[in-house]
Design a protein around this motif. Structure first.
Motif, mmCIF file in Angstrom:
data_model
loop_
_atom_site.group_PDB
_atom_site.id
_atom_site.type_symbol
_atom_site.label_atom_id
_atom_site.label_comp_id
_atom_site.label_asym_id
_atom_site.label_seq_id
_atom_site.Cartn_x
_atom_site.Cartn_y
_atom_site.Cartn_z
ATOM 1 N N SER A 96 0.986 -1.171 -0.028
ATOM 2 C CA SER A 96 -0.317 -0.199 0.229
ATOM 3 C C SER A 96 1.061 1.540 -0.217
ATOM 4 O O SER A 96 0.597 2.787 -0.751
ATOM 5 N N ALA A 97 1.652 0.780 0.854
ATOM 6 C CA ALA A 97 2.688 2.561 0.973
ATOM 7 C C ALA A 97 3.163 2.711 -0.783
ATOM 8 O O ALA A 97 4.068 4.061 -0.760
ATOM 9 N N SER A 98 4.112 1.541 -0.761
ATOM 10 C CA SER A 98 4.384 1.440 -2.464
ATOM 11 C C SER A 98 3.500 1.973 -3.666
ATOM 12 O O SER A 98 4.195 2.950 -3.676
ATOM 13 N N ARG A 99 2.443 2.099 -3.174
ATOM 14 C CA ARG A 99 1.676 2.067 -4.384
ATOM 15 C C ARG A 99 1.106 3.623 -4.313
ATOM 16 O O ARG A 99 0.778 4.747 -5.075
ATOM 17 N N ILE A 100 0.815 4.608 -2.809
ATOM 18 C CA ILE A 100 0.581 5.599 -2.580
ATOM 19 C C ILE A 100 2.153 6.483 -2.879
ATOM 20 O O ILE A 100 1.832 7.641 -3.690
ATOM 21 N N ALA A 101 2.814 6.231 -3.110
ATOM 22 C CA ALA A 101 4.184 6.574 -3.232
ATOM 23 C C ALA A 101 4.470 6.754 -4.742
ATOM 24 O O ALA A 101 4.503 7.603 -5.633
ATOM 25 N N ARG A 102 4.385 5.442 -5.328
ATOM 26 C CA ARG A 102 3.665 5.549 -6.639
ATOM 27 C C ARG A 102 3.598 6.280 -7.050
ATOM 28 O O ARG A 102 3.564 7.167 -8.542
#
Length: 420
Positions: A96-102
């Motif tokens: 989830s954090a990776s998707r938000i960052a992307r």
């Protein structure tokens, strides 16, 4: 014959062991089973009981051993499941954090994205589409929108409307308002904060809002056309315009009357175009306002301190076209508000500013003296003088005294004009 030597216990036991070994040698393949004959001498009862006890003991030991093993196995399974669950949660949080960052990176770098980039989502490879940057909204002021109105195009439009709705003057006026609504549609709410202007500006500034930005040719074309419309249609159109403005005022205040529901702000059409067409109608045909004064004075939807600046602006527009209508409207609709308990200092000051503006207009003395009697009614009726006396004696506060002194001086000047 030799006597048989007695066999000792140890020899007997050793012989039994050897015999047992020889008997089991072929079947045991070299492995030996030790048998203690001493134990065989015990009684069958004791042997049976011991055998049962040993059997029970072995069974219990086996049961205890396996239950312990099973218990440790269950604990290991639970620990493994708990570790797997925690690992899955951590992986989901990281994803989830990776998707938000992307997503944030894509929004920040949307101008730098390439056609050949690829992203992997749920195991699928997809090509990343280039995002186009949204164009910035260009701010359009009231003056800029008004300058783009073509007087010849407006005149042609009014000719066509008059021909299409020949006997329906009210519909003609509504189409007239639509034309200006389209012309001022690029103007957003922030470019014409009329509620803030009406609260903070003086009457002198409010009197020219927003017609000071309309080109003279457009104004003349519009007022000449308005002059040919019927008074009844103009009266209905003025009331419709006021209702639209007050509805927009309720939207700006955030809540509708009698309700706690938040309402969205109105469109810029009500903020600019309605004020423009209403001001032109009031300046060109101010006499129409006289027939509307009783309704504005008695109908509750036009009452209240929040609506007073709009009513004051309406009378100021009418006074631009006819000072007599302006003073008549002031005396009958605004002067009674001054002595009301609900009138605050700011409202009282605005009302007196309008009166001073009317009396200080060029040639105001001759115009007001000639219009002292209008359609069988006095410009300043005896009831107004009676109200002035009641408000003057006694004066409740020093501020009221100052205000009443300003009103008294105005009436004295008017009486001097009339005596002259």
């Amino acid at each position: 014959m030799d006597e048989e030597r007695p066999i000792s216990f140890e020899e007997e036991e050793k012989a039994a062991i050897n015999a047992s070994i020889n008997a089991n040698k072929s079947s045991d393949h070299g492995w030996q089973t030790v048998i203690y004959p001493k134990r065989q001498r015990k009684t069958s009862k004791t042997s049976g009981s011991n055998t049962d006890l040993r059997a029970n003991g072995v069974s219990n030991n086996k049961s205890n051993v396996f239950s312990s093993v099973e218990l440790h196995a269950d604990e290991r399974r639970r620990r493994n499941l708990e570790l797997q669950r925690k690992a899955a949660e951590e992986a989901a949080e990281e994803a989830s954090a990776s998707r938000i960052a992307r997503s944030k990176q894509r929004s920040d770098d949307e101008d730098e994205s390439d056609d050949g980039d690829e992203i992997v989502d749920n195991g699928k490879v997809e090509s990343k589409k280039p995002k186009q940057k949204k164009p910035k909204r260009i701010k359009v002021t009231v003056a800029e929108a008004a300058s783009k109105i073509d007087a010849e195009n407006l005149e042609q439009f009014l000719i066509e409307v008059s021909a299409s709705y020949e006997s329906q003057h009210y519909i003609q006026l509504m189409r007239f308002a639509d034309y200006f609504a389209r012309a001022f549609s690029p103007v957003k709410n922030a470019e014409f904060p009329w509620t803030k202007m009406f609260k903070e500006s003086t009457v002198a500034k409010l009197a020219d809002v927003p017609l000071n930005d309309v080109p003279e040719a457009v104004y003349k074309t519009s007022t000449d056309w308005i002059n040919k419309r019927s008074s009844d249609a103009l009266g209905s159109f003025i009331l419709w315009s006021l209702d639209t403005i007050f509805a927009d005022l309720a939207n700006h205040q955030g809540v509708t009357k009698g309700s706690k529901k938040v309402v969205q702000q109105g469109s810029s059409k009500a903020q600019v175009a309605i004020f423009v067409v209403l001001a032109m109608a009031l300046r060109r045909k101010p006499d129409v306002l006289i027939g509307l004064l009783p309704k504005l004075r008695e109908d509750p939807k036009y009452q209240g301190q929040d609506k007073l600046p709009v009513i004051l602006w309406v009378i100021a527009q009418a006074s631009q076209g006819d000072l007599v209508v302006g003073l008549y409207s002031w005396v009958h609709n605004l002067f009674p508000v001054i002595s009301a308990k609900s009138c605050n200092t700011q409202s009282r000051d605005l009302i007196l500013q309008l009166l001073e503006r009317i009396l200080s207009a060029p040639k105001a003395r001759s115009i007001l003296l000639n219009g002292a009697v209008r359609k069988g009614e006095r410009l300043v009726p005896p009831s107004a003088l009676e109200l002035l006396i009641r408000a003057t004696f006694p004066a409740p506060s020093a501020r009221i005294k100052v205000s009443i002194m300003r009103i008294t001086s105005v009436f004295v000047i008017h009486l001097q004009w009339k005596a002259a």
